[in-house]
Structure formats: C-alpha cells, structure tokens
Design an enzyme around this catalytic site. Structure first.
Site, mmCIF file in Angstrom:
data_model
loop_
_atom_site.group_PDB
_atom_site.id
_atom_site.type_symbol
_atom_site.label_atom_id
_atom_site.label_comp_id
_atom_site.label_asym_id
_atom_site.label_seq_id
_atom_site.Cartn_x
_atom_site.Cartn_y
_atom_site.Cartn_z
ATOM 1 C CG PHE A 206 -1.780 -1.057 1.526
ATOM 2 C CD1 PHE A 206 -1.357 -2.216 2.160
ATOM 3 C CD2 PHE A 206 -3.113 -0.950 1.149
ATOM 4 C CE1 PHE A 206 -2.236 -3.252 2.407
ATOM 5 C CE2 PHE A 206 -4.007 -1.982 1.407
ATOM 6 C CZ PHE A 206 -3.564 -3.142 2.042
ATOM 7 C CG ASP A 207 1.012 5.912 -1.593
ATOM 8 O OD1 ASP A 207 0.255 6.774 -2.092
ATOM 9 O OD2 ASP A 207 2.038 6.202 -0.946
#
Lengths: 364, 284
Positions: A206-207
C-alpha cells in the site's frame, strides 16, 4: 455481523436476523449434501469479500477490441462462438490465486470458521457472455462460486448488497463510484513484464497518503511545498491522520493475520503487508507509524523512500497487488513488472507528475 | 356455474399471444371503495401494467402485425356486483388495455385459468401462486415495486436452482425432508415454466441487447456456480437467453432482490428450506 465488514449494514430487525440465520443453516446443509470436494463458500457477513471484474480476472483485450470496433451485439455473439475456449489470466489472477492459498491454510487451522476470503465475480457483462466466464473459471479451478452479471447495469448497488470489502476493475468510473460509496476500490493495470510471484504467501503493498490515510497531508505538499509539509508533519506527529479508502481492507487483512498468530504461525504467515511511501523516515515517517498504532493496525514492513522511485523496491517485494493514488507511481511500478492498482482518490488526481493539470482529467 | 365474463372492446386475437392473468386485487386497491363514481385507487402492482403496455407498444412499433404480445386478462375472486363494474370502469379510466375480465369464486379460479389457456398467472399472494403451480398452471409472484414510479423496463426474474438441477438431484431432495408430493410439485413447476420461458425468450429476441423494454434475469440461490451455468444453458435451450445472471451460492437473497426490483418473480420454492414451506401448507 463481524467487524471485518464496514459498519454499513442495513438495519435488520430481530425477526429478519433469525430468518437469515435459518437461511444460512439451510444453505450450509444443502451444500454439504452435494458431496463435492470443493470447499463451501463462506458466510458473506463474516467473510472478506473481494469483487473482481471480468477484465481484471481474465485477459479480455481481444474481446474488448471486438466490442469497441464492432459493437455490443457482435461482441456477445463472438463470446458465445468462443465459449469453450478458456480466457487467459488477467491482472487480478495472481491475486485471486494467492487469496485461495490463504483460504486453504485458514481452513486447515480453523475448519469451522466463516472468516475467509470470498471472491465474487462482479461484471457488467451480459449473462450469455457469462457462460464463457464460468467455463474459464472451471478451467483454472478458481474458488469463485458467487457472481453478478448485470447485463449493463451499474454494479455499485450489488457491491453493497454483497457486503464487498474490496472491488477491482479496469473501469475508472465504476471504481470512482465505489470509492464515493465508501467501498475500497482500485483500477487494475497489467504489468509490462511478467514477474514470478510467491505461491505460498499473499503480498499486498500500500502507498500511505490518500490510500491508507486521507489526502490531508498530500494537499499540503501540493499546495505549499515540501518544507511546509515536513514542518506540519513534525508538529502533528501525535495527531493521527484521518483514514483513507484502503484502510478498512488493511484492517481486514490484519484480522486474518491474527488468526495465524493465534495458532503460532507468525513466522509462516501466508499474508504479508507492506507500506511503500514517498515519505522519509526521519522527517515525516513517525506520524504514519503512530497513526497505524493508534488504529490498532500492524503493517509487516514500512518502507520510506524519501522521494525515490518506487518501481525498483517493488520489484524486490513482488506484491500480488500494489495500491497507489498517483498514476506516476503506478506507471513506474508497471514498467518494472509490478501489478499495480490505482486508487482514484484525493488531490493527487488533479496533478500529473507534480504539476497541476489545467482541466480535470477526462475519465475514460 | 360459469364464471362471469365481461369482454371489453380491447379484445385482441389470442393465437400466439402471451395470455397473462392478473388478480384484480393487485392492480386496484379494492379496500377503500367509495360508492361514488370515482375510479379505484391504484393497487400495489399497478406499475406492472404500464411496463407490460410499454413492451407491447415497442413490439408493435417494430412490427405492426406482431402476434406475440402480452394479452392481459383480469381475474377477480369473490367480487361483489358493484365492485365488478367499478373495476371495469377504472380500467377504462386509466386507459388499461385489458381484453377480458373474469369474475369467479375462490374455488374456481384455477379452473378458470386452465380453461382460458393462461400462459402465466400473476399474483402478489403467494398462496394463490402456489395453488396455481400445484395444479400445473404456470404462475409467478407479482412483486410490489418499492415506489410506484414508472419503471423503464419490465423485469422478469427466474429464481431457478431447480432449472439447473438434474432429475436425479431433484429426486435426491427427499433427503432434505421434502415429501414425495413436494418433489412432484418441484418437477411440475419446472415443467410448466418451460413454455412461458420460451415465449418470453422469443419476445425478448425482438429487441436488441441495449434499450430493451423487457429484461430477463436468472438467480440461483443455493446451488454452486455449475448449477447456475446449467440453468443458463437449459434456459438457452428452451429459447430464453437471459440478460442478467446472479449466483448467490448461499448468500442472502433479499438484498439482491431489493436491488433488482423485478416485476415478475418465478420462484421454484427450493430456497424455502428453513422449515415453513408454502408448498407444505397446501394440503391437497
């Protein structure tokens, strides 16, 4: 209703709930009677429901071309003509296979649990095209028992009806609509080259900003620059960021991870999560970690790139899916073989490589 | 005693028409009946009639000599004399193109349906529907629409696990506590819906994939994906290419039904396995 599901359940009266429980008991009994080797699909209210579109599950590029160039009627006939030919795997295929691996590990450890992944095919396609889709699912022996073929209607209401935790599609309008309705969603991209992925461990990257967290800090960077951003983050280190569209999905993964830890399987856990953020550890990383801690969430690896490109790092991680809100990062990931999924949320949509887009980008 | 028959000037040629019998109680609200000459209020399923007429209009637009049209006949059970004429007048008032009105006693309505070669009987009353199905008359539930706004499309939904199950599997359902009579009823229900499915299928083919005034939908509730796939192919073999398909595999049915909002719901009754079965209640 388990806490894996977002608290958006329609109000259910006591009578209805016990009716629903009886329905579930009957459904279980019916399935068990079929004496099939296939595992029974889990109870929707306690499962982590992942809805995938047909174009993310399978490679339908050729078929799409027929639709675009020759129209809908011809497209439907074309699919029927090729009904017995299985479609090739698409961008979400490895992700689905990894979910299946996790399920089989969970079933071994918790044979009676309904806390499993539930994969649903959610497609706009005409039901007659669906026969080819089911044939293809059979060909690969995928764990998909539930599907919606909406014959052209928007899937959003069905996503809600199925208590969806995550929706993956190639259509940016539908993903947008889902996010606005509070459902975690992303637009999947096919990587430019193939990468060998783990077959025993689901890896999700995930960013941070505008994916797990809101875009509040992203706004500061874009409008006031990096220095203001660093100062702001340091000042607010102990104030948790607001949540972003994918936070609930990370939470759902965490709940399943804890089930493995409870059985002493932490070192052998088939789910691994990564945070891949452009923030730097020294100047703005603390707030992120503290926010996660305040939410009671763990992430297995937090990687702070301090602005360096994400592509090479992702190549090493080899996630089955990587979520980011900025197309710039999606492109970079894709070029180096990572399966990337764009989350069209927040201020990042108005910018291209750091420059403000003059007009709102046309959604295809 | 023969039931009362009133024919209006709207009688169409029967021939290959899709004769659809609907209960008066569903089209008009017969509870609040005034003695004056005002028309009856619209009933719970009134919008169905509008949707059907829209289909007929489109059919005739494509082909002025179209024989395969909906022919709606109204069925009234145990209606008083004053109500009968009110029904007749109200239908005229709303511009409903209804060919025939049948008024009979409760005990005669199945025979009335059979005598008139009704291809489908519709009612919001489940007992009526199952009573007809048991007697071999194709019947389906007429659904109340969430709001009475004009729905653009006539939606016909088949809740059809049975369609996707082989004869052997249906016989094997006795292991679930279904009696031999009920198993027979399942087979009868499956058999008698075939003709209706074929007619609806043919009607659907008059329109293209998009912008159709008629939409056909399949839902399987308990079966696995292969049951749904078999049902799709069986319907195809009968002449009906459904537009939408949903395989629930045990997921709750109501949220999906609420989203679909069908007008007509043909329910094979199989999913009512929790113990209280309408079929079980209808002792012959």
């Amino acid at each position: 209703m388990s806490d894996i599901k977002r608290g958006e359940a329609p109000a259910v009266r006591a009578g209805e709930e016990s009716g629903a429980e009886k329905d579930w008991a009957a459904a279980k009994a019916f399935y068990d009677s079929l004496k099939t080797k296939k595992p029974r699909p889990p109870k929707p209210s306690t499962a982590v429901t992942i809805a995938v579109s047909s174009r993310t599950l399978f490679d339908m590029v050729e078929e799409r071309r027929v639709w675009e160039q020759e129209g809908l009627e011809r497209y439907v006939s074309y699919q029927q003509e090729h009904e017995e030919e299985p479609l090739k795997p698409g961008a979400a295929f490895p992700f689905v296979k990894a979910l299946m691996t996790v399920n089989s590990r969970l079933r071994t450890l918790y044979p009676d649990s309904e806390e499993l992944f539930d994969i649903v095919l959610m497609t706009n396609n005409h039901a007659q095209v669906g026969v080819r889709l089911i044939n293809s699912i059979n060909h690969y022996d995928l764990l998909i028992e539930r599907f919606c073929m909406t014959g052209g209607k928007s899937p959003i209401d069905y996503l809600k009806a199925y208590l969806t935790n995550l929706y993956l599609s190639k259509d940016s309008d539908k993903v947008q609509e889902a996010i606005e309705a509070g459902i975690a969603a992303a637009i999947m991209f096919t990587p430019d080259m193939e990468t060998v992925l783990s077959e025993t461990q689901l890896r999700v990257a995930f960013d941070g900003d505008a994916v797990l967290f809101s875009d509040e800090s992203e706004i500061i960077v874009k409008q006031h620059g990096l220095d203001t951003f660093f100062a702001h983050e340091r000042q607010n280190e102990n104030k948790p960021l607001a949540q972003g569209p994918l936070k609930c999905f990370l939470e759902a993964l965490g709940k399943l991870q804890k089930k493995f830890y409870a059985k002493n399987e932490r070192l052998n856990c088939p789910i691994r999560t990564y945070l891949v953020t452009a923030r730097s550890a020294a100047s703005s990383g603390a707030r992120v970690l503290k926010t996660l801690r305040s939410w009671g969430l763990e992430i297995d690896e937090a990687l702070f790139l301090a602005g360096a490109p994400k592509g090479p790092l992702l190549q090493k991680i080899r996630p089955h899916i990587f979520f980011d809100d900025q197309m710039f990062h999606i492109q970079g990931a894709k070029e180096l073989g990572t399966i990337a999924a764009h989350v069209p949320y927040g201020i990042g949509q108005k910018y291209d490589k750091g420059k403000l887009i003059e007009q709102p980008a046309k959604r295809s | 005693m023969d039931p009362d028959v009133q024919e209006s000037a709207e009688t169409q040629q029967s021939g290959s028409a899709l004769v659809t019998a609907v209960s008066c109680h569903d089209i008009f609200d017969l509870s609040a009946c005034q003695t004056d000459s005002s028309p009856l209020a619209k009933g719970a399923a009134f919008s169905f009639i509008n949707a059907v007429q829209a289909v007929n209009q489109r059919l005739v637009k494509h082909n002025a000599n179209e024989m395969l049209r909906f022919e709606v006949i109204l069925l009234g059970k145990d209606c008083e004399e004053q109500i009968k004429s009110k029904i007749f007048d109200s239908a005229k008032h709303y511009g409903l193109k209804i060919g025939k009105f049948y008024f009979c006693s409760r005990g005669e309505f199945v025979r009335t349906l059979q005598a008139n070669n009704a291809k489908l009987f519709l009612s919001t009353d489940r007992d009526d529907v199952y009573g007809a199905l048991k007697a071999g008359v194709p019947a389906a539930l007429l659904c109340q629409q969430a709001d009475q706004q004009v729905q653009e499309q006539l939606k016909v939904l088949f809740s059809g696990d049975l369609i996707g199950l082989s004869e052997d599997v249906i016989d094997g359902l006795k292991d679930f506590g279904f009696s031999a009579v009920q198993i027979q009823n399942f087979k009868a229900a499956k058999g008698c819906i075939q003709e209706f499915a074929a007619l609806i299928g043919e009607m659907r083919k008059r329109f293209g994939c998009k912008d159709s005034p008629l939409q056909t939908i399949l839902i399987t509730v308990l079966g696995s994906r292969d049951v749904c796939a078999t049902a799709l192919k069986t319907l195809r073999g009968w002449g009906l290419d459904v537009d939408e398909a949903f395989c629930l595999a045990g997921a709750p049915r109501n949220p999906i039904l609420t989203t679909i909002q069908p007008h007509i719901l043909w329910d094979d009754g199989l999913h009512n396995m929790k113990g209280v079965l309408p079929l079980m209640d209808m002792s012959s």
